[in-house]
Design an enzyme around this catalytic site. Structure first.
Site, PDB file in Angstrom:
ATOM      1  N   ASP A 169     -75.360 -54.735  -0.034  1.00 53.81           N
ATOM      2  CA  ASP A 169     -76.186 -56.072  -0.270  1.00 53.81           C
ATOM      3  C   ASP A 169     -75.794 -56.626  -1.522  1.00 53.81           C
ATOM      4  O   ASP A 169     -75.816 -55.822  -2.660  1.00 53.81           O
ATOM      5  CB  ASP A 169     -77.512 -55.257  -0.166  1.00 53.81           C
ATOM      6  CG  ASP A 169     -78.420 -56.673   0.176  1.00 53.81           C
ATOM      7  OD1 ASP A 169     -78.983 -56.657   1.501  1.00 53.81           O
ATOM      8  OD2 ASP A 169     -78.789 -57.596  -0.651  1.00 53.81           O
ATOM      9  N   ILE A 170     -75.982 -57.815  -1.546  1.00 50.36           N
ATOM     10  CA  ILE A 170     -75.604 -58.470  -2.810  1.00 50.36           C
ATOM     11  C   ILE A 170     -76.877 -58.527  -3.915  1.00 50.36           C
ATOM     12  O   ILE A 170     -76.602 -58.751  -5.029  1.00 50.36           O
ATOM     13  CB  ILE A 170     -75.218 -60.037  -2.585  1.00 50.36           C
ATOM     14  CG1 ILE A 170     -74.427 -60.706  -3.457  1.00 50.36           C
ATOM     15  CG2 ILE A 170     -76.480 -60.920  -2.135  1.00 50.36           C
ATOM     16  CD1 ILE A 170     -73.819 -62.134  -3.004  1.00 50.36           C
ATOM     17  N   HIS A 174     -78.639 -56.898  11.429  1.00 45.87           N
ATOM     18  CA  HIS A 174     -78.011 -56.100  10.257  1.00 45.87           C
ATOM     19  C   HIS A 174     -79.262 -55.025  10.056  1.00 45.87           C
ATOM     20  O   HIS A 174     -80.543 -55.003  10.124  1.00 45.87           O
ATOM     21  CB  HIS A 174     -77.720 -56.593   9.178  1.00 45.87           C
ATOM     22  CG  HIS A 174     -79.029 -57.738   8.769  1.00 45.87           C
ATOM     23  ND1 HIS A 174     -79.197 -59.072   9.039  1.00 45.87           N
ATOM     24  CD2 HIS A 174     -79.823 -57.537   7.400  1.00 45.87           C
ATOM     25  CE1 HIS A 174     -80.176 -59.484   8.623  1.00 45.87           C
ATOM     26  NE2 HIS A 174     -80.477 -58.401   7.591  1.00 45.87           N
TER      27      HIS A 174
HETATM   28  P1  AMP Z   1     -82.697 -59.988   5.517  1.00 47.67           P
HETATM   29  O1  AMP Z   1     -83.602 -60.594   4.459  1.00 47.67           O
HETATM   30  O2  AMP Z   1     -83.611 -58.569   6.120  1.00 47.67           O
HETATM   31  O3  AMP Z   1     -82.387 -60.918   6.849  1.00 47.67           O
HETATM   32  O4  AMP Z   1     -81.551 -59.231   4.827  1.00 47.67           O
HETATM   33  C1  AMP Z   1     -80.567 -59.960   4.373  1.00 47.67           C
HETATM   34  C2  AMP Z   1     -79.833 -59.626   3.490  1.00 47.67           C
HETATM   35  O5  AMP Z   1     -78.426 -60.046   3.062  1.00 47.67           O
HETATM   36  C3  AMP Z   1     -80.535 -59.455   2.059  1.00 47.67           C
HETATM   37  O6  AMP Z   1     -81.098 -58.369   1.472  1.00 47.67           O
HETATM   38  C4  AMP Z   1     -79.577 -60.210   1.151  1.00 47.67           C
HETATM   39  O7  AMP Z   1     -79.587 -59.936  -0.325  1.00 47.67           O
HETATM   40  C5  AMP Z   1     -78.338 -59.872   1.578  1.00 47.67           C
HETATM   41  N1  AMP Z   1     -77.197 -60.740   1.388  1.00 47.67           N
HETATM   42  C6  AMP Z   1     -77.016 -62.224   1.577  1.00 47.67           C
HETATM   43  N2  AMP Z   1     -76.212 -62.694   1.129  1.00 47.67           N
HETATM   44  C7  AMP Z   1     -75.137 -61.811   1.018  1.00 47.67           C
HETATM   45  C8  AMP Z   1     -73.792 -61.718   0.604  1.00 47.67           C
HETATM   46  N3  AMP Z   1     -72.968 -62.695   0.462  1.00 47.67           N
HETATM   47  N4  AMP Z   1     -73.280 -60.575   0.600  1.00 47.67           N
HETATM   48  C9  AMP Z   1     -74.099 -59.271   0.707  1.00 47.67           C
HETATM   49  N5  AMP Z   1     -75.354 -59.507   1.030  1.00 47.67           N
HETATM   50  C10 AMP Z   1     -75.922 -60.372   1.254  1.00 47.67           C
END
Ligand code: AMP
Ligand code: ZN
Length: 111
Positions: free
Chosen positions: A29-30, A97
């Site tokens: 996760d970013i 996810h």
């Molecule tokens: P949710 O808010 O449960 O839909 O989770 C989405 C997740 O994706 C969040 O924890 C973000 O930090 C993560 N996220 C968003 N963009 C990226 C990216 N480019 N690479 C990795 N994780 C990401």
């Protein structure tokens, strides 16, 4: 289709890979919310946990197999798996996810 996680699967958006096979991709996760925080996603676009069907549920089972395999390889025995479904639950990316969080004490219930 304009989907961030489909773009990560295709490699158009870079990510830090944890695991990959023909059905599933896992990446860090970013914006980590724990010392260990990675996401496990089906390569197939499924919008959320609320959109899983009889036809697509096998990949969900596979995601959990992968989660067990990755955490075992990392030596992690205690972890949390989270899937937010819908805006009110905090879903920000509309591609199914599973968050895997570990490495700190967790509270219950989640906020
Ligand atoms: P949710 O808010 O449960 O839909 O989770 C989405 C997740 O994706 C969040 O924890 C973000 O930090 C993560 N996220 C968003 N963009 C990226 C990216 N480019 N690479 C990795 N994780 C990401
Ligand atoms: Zn997608």
């Amino acid at each position: 289709m304009d989907c961030l996680f489909c773009s990560i699967v295709s490699g158009d958006v870079p990510s830090k890979k944890v695991y990959e096979d023909d059905q599933v991709y896992a990446f860090y996760d970013i914006d980590p919310q724990a010392p260990v925080h990675f996401l496990v996603i089906p390569k197939e676009h499924i919008p959320s946990a609320g959109a899983v069907t009889e036809e697509s549920s096998a990949v969900v089972a596979h995601c959990f197999e992968v989660i067990a395999k990755i955490t075992a390889q990392m030596g992690i025995t205690d972890f949390r798996v989270v899937s937010n479904c819908g805006d009110q639950a905090g879903q920000s990316v509309h591609h199914l996810h599973f968050h895997v969080l570990a490495g700190r004490d967790m509270t219950w219930p989640p906020g």
